[in-house]
Design a protein around this motif. Structure first.
Motif, PDB file in Angstrom:
ATOM      1  N   UNK A   1       0.836  -1.202   0.000  1.00  0.00           N
ATOM      2  CA  UNK A   1       0.000   0.000   0.000  1.00  0.00           C
ATOM      3  C   UNK A   1       0.875   1.258   0.000  1.00  0.00           C
ATOM      4  N   UNK A   2       1.942   1.254   0.793  1.00  0.00           N
ATOM      5  CA  UNK A   2       2.807   2.422   0.881  1.00  0.00           C
ATOM      6  C   UNK A   2       3.480   2.714  -0.453  1.00  0.00           C
ATOM      7  N   UNK A   3       3.904   1.676  -1.149  1.00  0.00           N
ATOM      8  CA  UNK A   3       4.590   1.867  -2.427  1.00  0.00           C
ATOM      9  C   UNK A   3       3.630   2.206  -3.563  1.00  0.00           C
ATOM     10  N   UNK A   4       2.416   1.683  -3.486  1.00  0.00           N
ATOM     11  CA  UNK A   4       1.469   1.867  -4.587  1.00  0.00           C
ATOM     12  C   UNK A   4       0.789   3.226  -4.570  1.00  0.00           C
ATOM     13  N   UNK A   5       0.667   3.791  -3.378  1.00  0.00           N
ATOM     14  CA  UNK A   5      -0.086   5.026  -3.257  1.00  0.00           C
ATOM     15  C   UNK A   5      -1.581   4.826  -3.347  1.00  0.00           C
ATOM     16  N   UNK A   6      -2.032   3.557  -3.398  1.00  0.00           N
ATOM     17  CA  UNK A   6      -3.465   3.298  -3.463  1.00  0.00           C
ATOM     18  C   UNK A   6      -4.126   3.630  -2.132  1.00  0.00           C
ATOM     19  N   UNK A   7      -5.356   4.091  -2.205  1.00  0.00           N
ATOM     20  CA  UNK A   7      -6.112   4.397  -0.986  1.00  0.00           C
ATOM     21  C   UNK A   7      -6.423   3.114  -0.237  1.00  0.00           C
ATOM     22  N   UNK A   8      -6.304   3.180   1.063  1.00  0.00           N
ATOM     23  CA  UNK A   8      -6.641   2.018   1.896  1.00  0.00           C
ATOM     24  C   UNK A   8      -8.153   1.953   2.027  1.00  0.00           C
ATOM     25  N   UNK A   9      -8.776   0.825   1.693  1.00  0.00           N
ATOM     26  CA  UNK A   9     -10.235   0.715   1.795  1.00  0.00           C
ATOM     27  C   UNK A   9     -10.714   1.007   3.214  1.00  0.00           C
ATOM     28  N   UNK A  10     -11.889   1.594   3.357  1.00  0.00           N
ATOM     29  CA  UNK A  10     -12.396   1.928   4.705  1.00  0.00           C
ATOM     30  C   UNK A  10     -12.409   0.737   5.648  1.00  0.00           C
ATOM     31  N   UNK A  11     -12.756  -0.445   5.142  1.00  0.00           N
ATOM     32  CA  UNK A  11     -12.850  -1.613   6.008  1.00  0.00           C
ATOM     33  C   UNK A  11     -11.523  -2.076   6.566  1.00  0.00           C
ATOM     34  N   UNK A  12     -10.412  -1.616   5.988  1.00  0.00           N
ATOM     35  CA  UNK A  12      -9.083  -2.033   6.435  1.00  0.00           C
ATOM     36  C   UNK A  12      -8.324  -0.933   7.160  1.00  0.00           C
ATOM     37  N   UNK A  13      -8.921   0.243   7.261  1.00  0.00           N
ATOM     38  CA  UNK A  13      -8.179   1.364   7.820  1.00  0.00           C
ATOM     39  C   UNK A  13      -7.783   1.154   9.275  1.00  0.00           C
ATOM     40  N   UNK A  14      -8.654   0.552  10.072  1.00  0.00           N
ATOM     41  CA  UNK A  14      -8.312   0.311  11.482  1.00  0.00           C
ATOM     42  C   UNK A  14      -7.139  -0.660  11.588  1.00  0.00           C
ATOM     43  N   UNK A  15      -7.160  -1.726  10.765  1.00  0.00           N
ATOM     44  CA  UNK A  15      -6.073  -2.703  10.801  1.00  0.00           C
ATOM     45  C   UNK A  15      -4.757  -2.059  10.372  1.00  0.00           C
ATOM     46  N   UNK A  16      -4.778  -1.314   9.289  1.00  0.00           N
ATOM     47  CA  UNK A  16      -3.543  -0.694   8.815  1.00  0.00           C
ATOM     48  C   UNK A  16      -3.045   0.346   9.810  1.00  0.00           C
ATOM     49  N   UNK A  17      -3.956   1.075  10.446  1.00  0.00           N
ATOM     50  CA  UNK A  17      -3.533   2.029  11.470  1.00  0.00           C
ATOM     51  C   UNK A  17      -2.874   1.318  12.647  1.00  0.00           C
ATOM     52  N   UNK A  18      -3.418   0.158  13.013  1.00  0.00           N
ATOM     53  CA  UNK A  18      -2.805  -0.617  14.096  1.00  0.00           C
ATOM     54  C   UNK A  18      -1.391  -1.041  13.726  1.00  0.00           C
ATOM     55  N   UNK A  19      -1.177  -1.372  12.444  1.00  0.00           N
ATOM     56  CA  UNK A  19       0.170  -1.699  11.981  1.00  0.00           C
ATOM     57  C   UNK A  19       1.071  -0.469  12.083  1.00  0.00           C
ATOM     58  N   UNK A  20       0.576   0.662  11.600  1.00  0.00           N
ATOM     59  CA  UNK A  20       1.385   1.890  11.605  1.00  0.00           C
ATOM     60  C   UNK A  20       1.733   2.346  13.016  1.00  0.00           C
ATOM     61  N   UNK A  21       0.907   1.994  13.971  1.00  0.00           N
ATOM     62  CA  UNK A  21       1.176   2.394  15.354  1.00  0.00           C
ATOM     63  C   UNK A  21       2.418   1.712  15.922  1.00  0.00           C
ATOM     64  N   UNK A  22       2.783   0.558  15.374  1.00  0.00           N
ATOM     65  CA  UNK A  22       3.906  -0.202  15.943  1.00  0.00           C
ATOM     66  C   UNK A  22       5.031  -0.462  14.952  1.00  0.00           C
ATOM     67  N   UNK A  23       4.790  -0.243  13.652  1.00  0.00           N
ATOM     68  CA  UNK A  23       5.808  -0.500  12.632  1.00  0.00           C
ATOM     69  C   UNK A  23       6.088   0.801  11.879  1.00  0.00           C
ATOM     70  N   UNK A  24       7.284   1.323  11.960  1.00  0.00           N
ATOM     71  CA  UNK A  24       7.603   2.553  11.221  1.00  0.00           C
ATOM     72  C   UNK A  24       7.586   2.301   9.717  1.00  0.00           C
TER      73      UNK A  24
END
Length: 492
Positions: free
Chosen positions: A449-472
């Protein structure tokens, strides 16, 4: 409060209380069972020996010490021990079976068991070596602390609590079995001394409450893993722009579980963009079928656990006013469905590993090779895939059915086994390994997702945010094992 023996929460930490009406019912069963024993008729393990020695009748004096001796002679296990969480599940499983009344144990013993569960301590129960029909060896370790025998896993204590460790110095004759997992202390003196009465020792060793309790705990974890597998697969589908045809509702005709899984994938993956190709790799297209199968097997195991707790597992069981020898200790139902879930997890992990490999492939994603910012100078996530491959290989070795090997024990009295204790242990390990593989794919999905620049679907935003909270953000190679550990600790 437990009002009926249908309630079980092996993972819960709230103190257990038993309804007075339930205890009154247990007391009535116990009184009736003692009256039945007054006849002097032979009752296996009560006024006779056990196993091949069941032909030996015991004197009154021998009967008075026999029930405690049953626990002493069968505690032959050692480390590695079950985790405190699983050990507690075994105790609650034992309590669950006692509350059917089949065991005809005293209210005092039931209350002693509840006190142990609520104490925060858990018995040191061997994770391996249950080579018998039923669970006599691990249950001897589980039940020992009720009468001051054996060892307990120590919860956190203040520094001056007097707890002992497996590596600390101890008085001669009070040595703790060595274990790398943590602290142990002697069970002697933890609870007020309890003297087992007629039938109570053998009742503590009967049936498959340990496998059932551990399986109940495992099922809850499998549901969690299934949800994470679905979400991560949806992320992979979204980030590569996979064609969504395989998840159309019409393709799930006749299968409600599959239809629900397709709906989850469509919701989480979000609106379909112009697909990159007519067909995505198979590992993307079969995500719904693979995860639906895992959910089906989890439900089947859940049903088997329910049968284990509702059915008759004690032997001898006190049924309709008499003691009846049963085969409720033969845990084939639990063993078979634990094996089934283990195999379903192994297949789901293989598919996840295959998707991860495709995520590193520019032909599948249109992104940089191996999801590196600068392919060549940087290796990207190629080694993350290698870890997933090794973990998947380890997981495959757990899929050998456990109930296909028989062995005679007790001089031939026990000539068939199901190894349900081992089956649920394999399942626990399969869950752990599958989580590792999901973490590997999740890390790749986030980077894609970071490399593609594609928008993160609404249904996955909480999961991806949880990843970003612990993985730089990943801009260069680094020890990705640390990132995976953070995901396993905080997200998965």
């Amino acid at each position: 409060m437990i009002n009926e023996p249908t309630e079980l929460d092996p993972a819960g930490l709230e103190p257990i209380e038993l309804a007075p009406a339930l205890l009154e019912r247990m007391a009535a069963v116990r009184a009736a069972a003692l009256r039945t024993l007054e006849s002097g008729d032979p009752v296996y393990g009560v006024n006779t020996g056990m196993g091949n020695l069941s032909k030996v009748r015991l004197s009154d004096a021998e009967q008075r010490v026999h029930q405690r001796n049953l626990l002493l002679g069968r505690a032959v296990g050692g480390p590695p021990w079950l985790s405190p969480e699983e050990s507690r599940a075994v105790l609650i499983g034992r309590l669950k079976t006692f509350l059917t009344g089949d065991s005809a144990v005293s209210v005092g013993l039931i209350q002693q068991l509840v006190a142990l569960i609520n104490s925060g301590y858990t018995p040191a129960i061997p994770a391996e070596g249950a080579g018998s029909a039923g669970e006599i060896i691990p249950l001897a370790h589980a039940a020992g602390p009720l009468v001051g025998i054996g060892w307990l896993l120590v919860p956190p204590f203040p520094a001056d609590s007097g707890s002992t460790t497996s590596t600390g110095s101890m008085a001669a004759g009070d040595a703790s079995p060595a274990d790398d997992a943590g602290e142990l202390r002697s069970a002697a003196g933890l609870l007020p001394a309890f003297e087992l009465g007629p039938k109570e020792g053998i009742a503590l060793l009967a049936g498959t409450p340990g496998a059932a309790g551990r399986a109940a705990l495992a099922v809850a974890k499998v549901w969690w893993v299934a949800d994470r597998l679905t979400a991560v697969a949806a992320g992979a589908i979204a980030v590569v722009g996979a064609n969504r045809d395989p998840y159309e509702p019409a393709a799930a005709r006749g299968d409600d579980v599959l239809a629900s899984e397709f709906a989850r994938l469509r919701r989480l993956a979000g609106p379909e963009p112009e697909p990159r190709s007519l067909q995505a790799p198979v590992s993307f297209r079969v995500a719904g079928h693979v995860n639906a199968h895992l959910r089906r097997t989890a439900q089947q195991l859940d049903d088997a656990v329910d049968r284990a707790f509702k059915g008759v597992s004690d032997s001898p069981a006190y049924l309709d006013g008499d003691f009846v020898g049963t085969a409720g200790f033969h845990g084939i139902d639990l063993a078979a469905y634990c094996d089934h879930v283990t195999t379903a997890l192994a297949h789901a992990a293989e598919v996840s590993t295959a998707r991860l490999h495709r995520l590193l492939d520019p032909n599948a994603t249109g992104l940089t090779a191996q999801l590196a910012r600068e392919p060549g100078p940087q290796a990207g996530l190629v080694a993350v895939h290698k870890r997933a491959v090794a973990t998947t290989h380890q997981l495959r070795r757990l899929t050998l059915p456990t109930a296909i090997s028989t062995a005679e024990t007790s001089n031939g009295q026990e000539d068939v086994q199901t190894f349900s204790w081992e089956a649920v242990g394999n399942l626990a390990e399969a869950i752990r390994l599958t989580r590792e593989i999901v973490a590997c794919e999740l890390l790749a999905v986030r980077q894609a997702f970071a490399l593609s620049g594609r928008a993160i679907p609404p249904g996955l935003q909480d999961l991806i945010q949880a990843v970003d909270d612990v993985v730089p953000p990943i801009d260069a190679d680094r020890p990705f094992g640390e990132d995976l550990t953070r995901l396993l600790t905080n997200v998965l």
